[in-house]
Design a protein around this motif. Structure first.
Motif, PDB file in Angstrom:
ATOM      1  N   VAL A 548      39.603  52.123  44.914  1.00 29.64           N
ATOM      2  CA  VAL A 548      38.441  52.037  44.028  1.00 29.64           C
ATOM      3  C   VAL A 548      37.322  51.207  44.660  1.00 29.64           C
ATOM      4  O   VAL A 548      36.142  51.417  44.373  1.00 29.64           O
ATOM      5  CB  VAL A 548      38.866  51.463  42.661  1.00 29.64           C
ATOM      6  N   THR A 549      37.680  50.294  45.555  1.00 31.49           N
ATOM      7  CA  THR A 549      36.666  49.479  46.236  1.00 31.49           C
ATOM      8  C   THR A 549      35.634  50.346  46.946  1.00 31.49           C
ATOM      9  O   THR A 549      34.460  49.966  47.051  1.00 31.49           O
ATOM     10  CB  THR A 549      37.349  48.538  47.249  1.00 31.49           C
ATOM     11  N   PHE A 550      36.031  51.528  47.391  1.00 29.54           N
ATOM     12  CA  PHE A 550      35.146  52.382  48.179  1.00 29.54           C
ATOM     13  C   PHE A 550      34.569  53.549  47.359  1.00 29.54           C
ATOM     14  O   PHE A 550      34.060  54.514  47.938  1.00 29.54           O
ATOM     15  CB  PHE A 550      35.899  52.900  49.402  1.00 29.54           C
ATOM     16  N   LEU A 551      34.620  53.437  46.040  1.00 25.25           N
ATOM     17  CA  LEU A 551      34.067  54.456  45.148  1.00 25.25           C
ATOM     18  C   LEU A 551      32.824  53.918  44.448  1.00 25.25           C
ATOM     19  O   LEU A 551      32.517  52.726  44.553  1.00 25.25           O
ATOM     20  CB  LEU A 551      35.141  54.890  44.148  1.00 25.25           C
ATOM     21  N   PRO A 552      32.088  54.746  43.714  1.00 21.52           N
ATOM     22  CA  PRO A 552      30.802  54.296  43.163  1.00 21.52           C
ATOM     23  C   PRO A 552      30.898  53.093  42.236  1.00 21.52           C
ATOM     24  O   PRO A 552      30.077  52.177  42.307  1.00 21.52           O
ATOM     25  CB  PRO A 552      30.295  55.532  42.411  1.00 21.52           C
ATOM     26  N   VAL A 553      31.878  53.090  41.337  1.00 21.23           N
ATOM     27  CA  VAL A 553      31.982  52.032  40.331  1.00 21.23           C
ATOM     28  C   VAL A 553      33.430  51.569  40.264  1.00 21.23           C
ATOM     29  O   VAL A 553      34.361  52.380  40.323  1.00 21.23           O
ATOM     30  CB  VAL A 553      31.530  52.536  38.942  1.00 21.23           C
ATOM     31  N   MET A 554      33.624  50.258  40.120  1.00 18.60           N
ATOM     32  CA  MET A 554      34.954  49.703  39.940  1.00 18.60           C
ATOM     33  C   MET A 554      35.173  49.432  38.456  1.00 18.60           C
ATOM     34  O   MET A 554      34.347  48.778  37.808  1.00 18.60           O
ATOM     35  CB  MET A 554      35.113  48.412  40.744  1.00 18.60           C
ATOM     36  N   ALA A 555      36.276  49.951  37.913  1.00 16.50           N
ATOM     37  CA  ALA A 555      36.560  49.782  36.489  1.00 16.50           C
ATOM     38  C   ALA A 555      37.945  49.165  36.318  1.00 16.50           C
ATOM     39  O   ALA A 555      38.878  49.471  37.066  1.00 16.50           O
ATOM     40  CB  ALA A 555      36.483  51.127  35.765  1.00 16.50           C
ATOM     41  N   PHE A 556      38.068  48.297  35.297  1.00 17.69           N
ATOM     42  CA  PHE A 556      39.321  47.595  35.015  1.00 17.69           C
ATOM     43  C   PHE A 556      39.634  47.699  33.526  1.00 17.69           C
ATOM     44  O   PHE A 556      38.739  47.540  32.682  1.00 17.69           O
ATOM     45  CB  PHE A 556      39.215  46.107  35.392  1.00 17.69           C
ATOM     46  N   SER A 557      40.893  47.964  33.217  1.00 20.15           N
ATOM     47  CA  SER A 557      41.353  47.850  31.836  1.00 20.15           C
ATOM     48  C   SER A 557      42.304  46.671  31.685  1.00 20.15           C
ATOM     49  O   SER A 557      42.320  45.999  30.655  1.00 20.15           O
ATOM     50  CB  SER A 557      42.042  49.146  31.379  1.00 20.15           C
ATOM     51  N   THR A 558      43.097  46.429  32.732  1.00 19.65           N
ATOM     52  CA  THR A 558      43.963  45.249  32.768  1.00 19.65           C
ATOM     53  C   THR A 558      43.379  44.251  33.760  1.00 19.65           C
ATOM     54  O   THR A 558      43.322  44.537  34.962  1.00 19.65           O
ATOM     55  CB  THR A 558      45.384  45.632  33.211  1.00 19.65           C
ATOM     56  N   PRO A 559      42.919  43.094  33.294  1.00 17.84           N
ATOM     57  CA  PRO A 559      42.368  42.106  34.234  1.00 17.84           C
ATOM     58  C   PRO A 559      43.444  41.634  35.203  1.00 17.84           C
ATOM     59  O   PRO A 559      44.640  41.604  34.866  1.00 17.84           O
ATOM     60  CB  PRO A 559      41.909  40.961  33.318  1.00 17.84           C
ATOM     61  N   PRO A 560      43.062  41.256  36.413  1.00 17.00           N
ATOM     62  CA  PRO A 560      44.068  40.882  37.421  1.00 17.00           C
ATOM     63  C   PRO A 560      44.901  39.670  37.026  1.00 17.00           C
ATOM     64  O   PRO A 560      46.057  39.555  37.439  1.00 17.00           O
ATOM     65  CB  PRO A 560      43.232  40.622  38.676  1.00 17.00           C
ATOM     66  N   TRP A 561      44.356  38.756  36.221  1.00 12.28           N
ATOM     67  CA  TRP A 561      45.130  37.573  35.853  1.00 12.28           C
ATOM     68  C   TRP A 561      46.244  37.906  34.841  1.00 12.28           C
ATOM     69  O   TRP A 561      47.174  37.134  34.673  1.00 12.28           O
ATOM     70  CB  TRP A 561      44.225  36.476  35.300  1.00 12.28           C
ATOM     71  N   LEU A 562      46.139  39.071  34.174  1.00  7.93           N
ATOM     72  CA  LEU A 562      47.203  39.495  33.270  1.00  7.93           C
ATOM     73  C   LEU A 562      48.249  40.337  33.980  1.00  7.93           C
ATOM     74  O   LEU A 562      49.403  40.409  33.542  1.00  7.93           O
ATOM     75  CB  LEU A 562      46.618  40.305  32.104  1.00  7.93           C
ATOM     76  N   CYS A 563      47.822  40.995  35.049  1.00  6.81           N
ATOM     77  CA  CYS A 563      48.726  41.904  35.755  1.00  6.81           C
ATOM     78  C   CYS A 563      49.575  41.192  36.792  1.00  6.81           C
ATOM     79  O   CYS A 563      50.770  41.416  36.894  1.00  6.81           O
ATOM     80  CB  CYS A 563      47.907  43.003  36.429  1.00  6.81           C
ATOM     81  N   CYS A 564      48.930  40.292  37.523  1.00  6.92           N
ATOM     82  CA  CYS A 564      49.549  39.860  38.771  1.00  6.92           C
ATOM     83  C   CYS A 564      49.348  38.360  38.969  1.00  6.92           C
ATOM     84  O   CYS A 564      48.922  37.638  38.064  1.00  6.92           O
ATOM     85  CB  CYS A 564      48.957  40.643  39.935  1.00  6.92           C
TER      86      CYS A 564
END
Length: 684
Positions: A548-564
């Motif tokens: 996703v870093t190399f695509l037009p828009v980065m989208a998140f539903s689960t924030p990284p602090w909740l996932c990992c």
């Protein structure tokens, strides 16, 4: 006086008497002679058919190619000249294919056409058409049924040819050869309603790796079927009286030239870009409390504070349709009641600054909603909603509710709907508006024939054109003949797993959208937004983030602090920064080329190697323009992969190691740790 002889046939009695008087040897000789003559004639006919009549016969010939009829299979062959290579094989259905078209061409007086009729079945007309470019030649194919019950069907072989374009499917493949779908209307759809249907973005355009294109006009009723690794079929709908089937075949020197000459021009020359400010703004989807307006506002403030605390304070907070409806209902609360509410409930966009707000709407309205009931009290309710017999609306389901659907053919309905959207955007201080539910055809979902103005995907196209008037900060969930509009397109949700319905489907979807002209898309959230059987997977989250870093828009539903863990949180910040500094300038640069020429921004490997068969089936790499190649890991547990570097004669530098490699080669077992994504920059 001259002697006259009797004329006419030999008297029967005389002939019979003479034959009776023949000796037995003479009778045997005469019989043998007859048998010999019969066998000689049979052998002659067979030899003539074998030697004189070729199994393939030219029926229409141009300068760069032509169309042949193959008698054995009953198929049309599109062949390029002067090489004589076959670029497409089209098996004919709906007519007795075993009966070959004879030399009698009904259009013999016109060298640019060929016509033939299968009596009482269908008529075929082939014609040379004006080419879009000097190196490309085009042929019109039109079938006309001669009986109401004839269903026409042309199937394009996948043997030795890779096909791209057409419809998006649930587990997207690149090329389309691996996809499977029964015959169904060629209409965009919602995978949550029909997983076996077609997805939200499609165009009547198919591209073959041999340099052939197939385009179908918007006014042709069309069904499409996909049979994995065998063929795809264009069909006329069953049950329609005398529905014709027509399409345009074009042949170019190679697959890249074919797309440049034909596919890139599908939407015409007038193209406009959406708001490029969204490219550098990650989207954070709100999934907090939604029971009331007060809870939503508190949840938004809480999420904004968490993002600021983790130094992710720039971007967009995205509200779903339900939360938007709750806030909209509070905004429409009577003023007397609103005054009695706690002033703390008033929404102030400054509370989440510098984050911006995105709201979500749809053309559907629940029949139990205040909005629908208010519309019934307006003077022009008959035209506000799609209906079979006005003023009774056509009811359908949307997110489990019985709903009416906006009538996009009514100017009054569109004006009312757009005015409401503008008021809501202003009242909530939203920067972006997302419109879901643009895909599909409400009439076909109810097994009802739509009116002519809404046949096929015309609803999607009409709604997209109307939403474009709201400005270039608008997002829509579907696309059909609307790639030229200044709209972002939201991709379909994906599963949180490693399959083609999950991570492996991201790059094929990227290539599919961009090939059809939809370069400004918003991919599904990092890690996928549809739950899978497996629990949260940090490795999947990281590998998804790297793509996703190399695509037009980065989208998140689960924030990284909740996932990992903290490492993933820090890695997310690095990816967002790399996206802003490296990727966004590249996209803006090649968007200028898209505006001028219509070329895709995200390109397959064959764009630089259009004649290399190895490049035709690569679905886990993509180019940004002509200068950056991204080859991420899409297999669980892997820290290496094979990488194809396109473009023989070019040089590619690995941005991680600064090593340089030749184009047109394959790097075997190339290392890529969990913290790395292989990215190469063309240096020559």
């Amino acid at each position: 006086m001259p002697l006259t002889r009797p004329t006419g046939q030999i008297p029967e009695a005389t002939w019979t008497l003479g034959f009776r008087e023949m000796t037995e040897p003479w009778k045997g000789a005469l019989g043998c002679l007859g048998v010999a003559v019969f066998f000689a004639m049979t052998i002659g006919i067979i030899s003539w058919q074998a030697l004189e009549q070729s199994p393939e016969e030219w029926v229409l010939r141009g300068r760069a190619g032509g169309v042949l009829w193959e008698r054995r299979r009953g198929a049309l062959l599109l062949r390029a000249l002067p090489t004589g290579r076959t670029v497409a094989v089209i098996a004919v259905g709906g007519v007795p294919a075993a009966e070959p078209p004879p030399p009698r061409d009904r259009c013999w007086h016109d060298g640019g056409q060929f016509c033939y009729a299968w009596e009482e079945d269908a008529e075929l007309r082939l014609s040379l058409e004006p080419p879009p470019a000097p190196a490309t030649e085009c042929y019109g194919v039109r079938w006309t049924p001669l009986r109401p019950d004839v269903m026409l069907k042309d199937c394009f072989s996948m043997a030795n040819i890779s096909w791209y374009g057409g419809a998006s499917v649930r587990a997207q493949r690149w090329p389309l050869n691996g996809a499977e779908s029964p015959a169904q209307p060629f209409v965009s759809g919602d995978f949550s309603k029909n997983p076996a249907g077609y997805g939200p973005v499609l165009e009547r355009y198919f591209l073959g790796s041999t340099g052939v294109t197939v385009t179908v006009a918007p006014d042709v009723p069309l069904f499409l079927s996909l049979e994995s690794n065998r063929h795809f079929c264009l069909e006329s709908p069953a049950g329609r009286a005398a529905a014709p089937l027509g399409y345009l075949l074009c042949v170019s020197p190679d697959v890249a030239a074919a797309h440049r000459h034909v596919g890139s021009q599908l939407a015409g020359q007038a193209r406009a870009m959406p708001d490029t400010a969204l490219l550098g703004s990650p989207i954070w989807r709100y999934y907090g409390p939604a029971g009331s307006a007060a809870k939503i506002k508190r949840g938004l403030r809480s999420l904004a504070k968490r993002l600021k605390r983790h130094r992710l304070q720039e971007g967009v907070l995205a509200l779903g349709e339900r939360c938007t409806a709750v806030l909209a209902a509070a905004d429409h609360m009577p003023s007397e009641r609103r005054k009695r509410q706690d002033s703390a409930r008033a929404w102030d966009p400054a509370l989440i600054a510098p984050l911006q707000l995105s709201i979500t709407l749809s053309p559907y309205t629940s029949i139990a909603s205040p909005l629908f009931l208010r519309s019934l009290r307006d003077g022009e309710t008959a035209g506000y909603w799609l209906s079979l017999q006005p003023p009774v609306p056509l009811l359908t389901t949307w997110k489990g509710r019985l709903c009416a659907c906006l009538n996009v053919t009514s100017e009054a309905a569109l004006s009312w709907y757009l005015a409401r959207a503008r008021r809501l955007r202003q009242a909530l201080g939203a920067t972006y508006m997302v419109f879901e539910g643009a895909e599909g055809n409400a009439f076909l979902q109810q097994a009802v024939s739509p009116p002519a103005e809404l046949a096929g995907d015309r609803y999607t196209g009409a709604l997209a054109a109307a939403l474009a008037t709201l400005g270039n900060a608008t997002v829509i969930s579907a696309g059909a003949r609307s790639s030229h509009l200044p709209l972002f397109v939201q991709m379909s949700p994906l599963r949180s797993d490693w399959s083609h319905a999950g991570l492996k489907g991201v790059i094929p979807s990227v290539l599919h959208y961009s090939l059809l002209g939809y370069n400004f898309f918003i991919p599904d959230a990092v890690g996928g937004s549809l739950a899978s059987d497996a629990p949260g997977d940090p490795e999947l989250y990281v590998r998804w983030l790297q793509i996703v870093t190399f695509l037009p828009v980065m989208a998140f539903s689960t924030p990284p602090w909740l996932c990992c863990d903290a490492w993933v949180l820090n890695f997310t910040r690095q990816c967002i920064q790399r996206h802003r500094d490296f990727v966004v300038p590249l996209i803006i640069k090649y968007s200028e080329e898209w505006l001028r020429s219509g070329y895709p921004i995200f390109r397959p490997a064959w764009w630089l190697s259009p004649t290399d068969p190895t490049a035709f089936t690569i679905e886990d790499e993509f180019l940004i323009g002509d200068e950056v190649l991204v080859a991420p890991i899409t297999e669980k547990g892997q820290t290496w992969r094979d990488i194809y570097l396109p473009g023989e004669g070019h040089l590619w530098m690995d941005t991680n190691t600064a090593r340089v490699f030749d184009g047109g080669t394959v790097l075997r077992n190339y290392s890529a740790s969990l913290a790395e994504v292989p990215v190469f920059v063309k240096t020559s």
